[in-house]
Scaffold this motif. Structure first.
Motif, PDB file in Angstrom:
ATOM      1  N   LEU A 229       2.636  19.523  36.135  1.00  0.00           N
ATOM      2  CA  LEU A 229       2.819  20.600  37.105  1.00  0.00           C
ATOM      3  C   LEU A 229       1.483  21.043  37.693  1.00  0.00           C
ATOM      4  O   LEU A 229       1.400  21.394  38.882  1.00  0.00           O
ATOM      5  CB  LEU A 229       3.515  21.787  36.432  1.00  0.00           C
ATOM      6  N   ARG A 230       0.425  21.016  36.868  1.00  0.00           N
ATOM      7  CA  ARG A 230      -0.889  21.382  37.391  1.00  0.00           C
ATOM      8  C   ARG A 230      -1.356  20.391  38.442  1.00  0.00           C
ATOM      9  O   ARG A 230      -1.905  20.771  39.489  1.00  0.00           O
ATOM     10  CB  ARG A 230      -1.899  21.454  36.249  1.00  0.00           C
ATOM     11  N   VAL A 231      -1.127  19.084  38.179  1.00  0.00           N
ATOM     12  CA  VAL A 231      -1.518  18.065  39.157  1.00  0.00           C
ATOM     13  C   VAL A 231      -0.727  18.238  40.445  1.00  0.00           C
ATOM     14  O   VAL A 231      -1.274  18.136  41.559  1.00  0.00           O
ATOM     15  CB  VAL A 231      -1.311  16.655  38.565  1.00  0.00           C
ATOM     16  N   LEU A 232       0.590  18.485  40.320  1.00  0.00           N
ATOM     17  CA  LEU A 232       1.391  18.715  41.524  1.00  0.00           C
ATOM     18  C   LEU A 232       0.883  19.916  42.315  1.00  0.00           C
ATOM     19  O   LEU A 232       0.853  19.901  43.550  1.00  0.00           O
ATOM     20  CB  LEU A 232       2.854  18.926  41.136  1.00  0.00           C
ATOM     21  N   HIS A 233       0.475  20.946  41.591  1.00  0.00           N
ATOM     22  CA  HIS A 233      -0.055  22.118  42.285  1.00  0.00           C
ATOM     23  C   HIS A 233      -1.362  21.783  43.002  1.00  0.00           C
ATOM     24  O   HIS A 233      -1.594  22.236  44.128  1.00  0.00           O
ATOM     25  CB  HIS A 233      -0.264  23.246  41.269  1.00  0.00           C
ATOM     26  N   GLU A 234      -2.217  20.992  42.326  1.00  0.00           N
ATOM     27  CA  GLU A 234      -3.485  20.631  42.954  1.00  0.00           C
ATOM     28  C   GLU A 234      -3.281  19.709  44.148  1.00  0.00           C
ATOM     29  O   GLU A 234      -4.045  19.758  45.120  1.00  0.00           O
ATOM     30  CB  GLU A 234      -4.393  19.951  41.916  1.00  0.00           C
ATOM     31  N   GLN A 235      -2.256  18.832  44.093  1.00  0.00           N
ATOM     32  CA  GLN A 235      -2.005  17.885  45.182  1.00  0.00           C
ATOM     33  C   GLN A 235      -0.986  18.419  46.179  1.00  0.00           C
ATOM     34  O   GLN A 235      -0.446  17.650  46.976  1.00  0.00           O
ATOM     35  CB  GLN A 235      -1.477  16.560  44.583  1.00  0.00           C
TER      36      GLN A 235
END
Length: 321
Positions: A229-235
């Motif tokens: 979820l953190r990666v999705l938020h960053e991307q």
């Protein structure tokens, strides 16, 4: 003179000694405790005017007496120690109630057996907690509540309530009747499906229990999802850009199809006679293609060749001259 001094000394010594109080005197007609009574402590929220030596009854039969009344350490509950005749058998989860023999009669403690009685007996030194005790309302409390009702409570407002209800329901009898019919139908439907509702609630209870038992696994799964979820938020910006590009591509594709629609329809109409002829040829076309690809050694020729020789079959028919 000496005799008077001696009498005075006896009186002084007698006054200094511990004299029994009125509570220590036995009451006539009390219960016979026998040789081996057992004692139980009962917790009450309020004992009102219960006094020592008051009776203890089971099914309206005197089986003991109140020996002492005190307070708990925090002062929130009253501790009543009662002595019960040894041959009176009560379960460990016995109930205790504060009763009154008549409207203005004395208070006594009633011990009762609950509907689901414990297998173990009530033993000496046991404690009946406040959760298994209660008391009846006092006459003073009843009269006080009645006085509040009559002097400034609900009686003065009954007329207002009745008038407002009459005003609200006047002219709406049909709607109210329909509402009551709908509510009655709803309650009937709920009652007819109470089995399903009960099973649904039991299923939810089992699901909650299962989730509770696997709380650790669920926590690990959620912890594992957190990096993704953190990666999705960053991307997020790139993903939004990709979706915008896909939207532009779909717009171009739709525009291209719309522009070439007439040409595509014309091509399909031009191919229609050819496709019809191919459909009419049926099995002729596959067979011709089969012979074309194997010419000059078709299947019919290969059946006549055995090994490296070509066999010829002659059929002779007898005939006349």
């Amino acid at each position: 003179m000496k005799r008077s001094a001696a009498v005075g000394l006896v009186l002084v010594l007698t006054g200094c000694s511990a004299l029994p109080s009125a509570y220590d005197l036995p009451l006539p007609g009390g219960a016979d405790l026998g040789d081996r009574p057992y004692r139980v402590t009962v917790e009450f929220d309020d004992v009102l005017d219960l006094v020592p030596h008051a009776g203890v009854k089971v099914d309206d039969v005197s089986v003991g007496k109140v020996e002492d009344i005190g307070l708990s350490e925090d002062g929130s509950t009253a501790l009543v120690r009662v002595a019960v005749r040894g041959d009176v058998l009560l379960p460990a989860n016995a109930l205790a109630r504060l009763r009154q023999s008549s409207l203005l009669g004395e208070k006594y403690v009633e011990l009762a057996v609950p509907e689901e009685r414990s297998a173990s007996p009530l033993v000496d030194g046991a404690v009946i907690p406040v959760t298994r005790t209660n008391r009846n309302p006092e006459v003073e409390e009843v009269f006080g509540a009645l006085s509040m009702l009559l002097n400034g409570g609900g009686i003065a407002q009954v007329q207002d309530i009745s008038r407002e209800l009459s005003a609200a329901l006047s002219g709406n009898e049909a709607a109210v009747r329909s509402l009551l019919s709908t509510v009655d139908a709803f309650v009937g439907a709920m009652d007819s499906h109470k089995g399903e509702i009960t099973r649904a609630l039991e299923g939810m209870d089992k699901l909650a229990s299962s989730l509770e038992s696997r709380k650790g696994d669920i926590g690990e799964v959620l912890d594992g999802l957190e990096p993704g979820l953190r990666v999705l938020h960053e991307q997020r910006g790139r993903l939004v850009g990709l979706l915008d590009a896909l939207r532009d591509l779909s717009d171009v594709a739709v525009d291209t199809v719309n522009r070439s629609r007439d040409d595509l329809v014309a091509d399909l109409r031009a191919l229609e006679p050819t496709l019809r002829r191919l459909a009419e040829s049926g099995q002729d076309l596959p067979q011709s293609l089969e012979m074309l690809l194997t010419f000059p050694f078709t299947d019919a020729v290969l059946d006549g060749i055995k090994g490296d020789y070509l066999n010829t079959y002659l059929t002779l028919k007898p005939g006349g001259r």
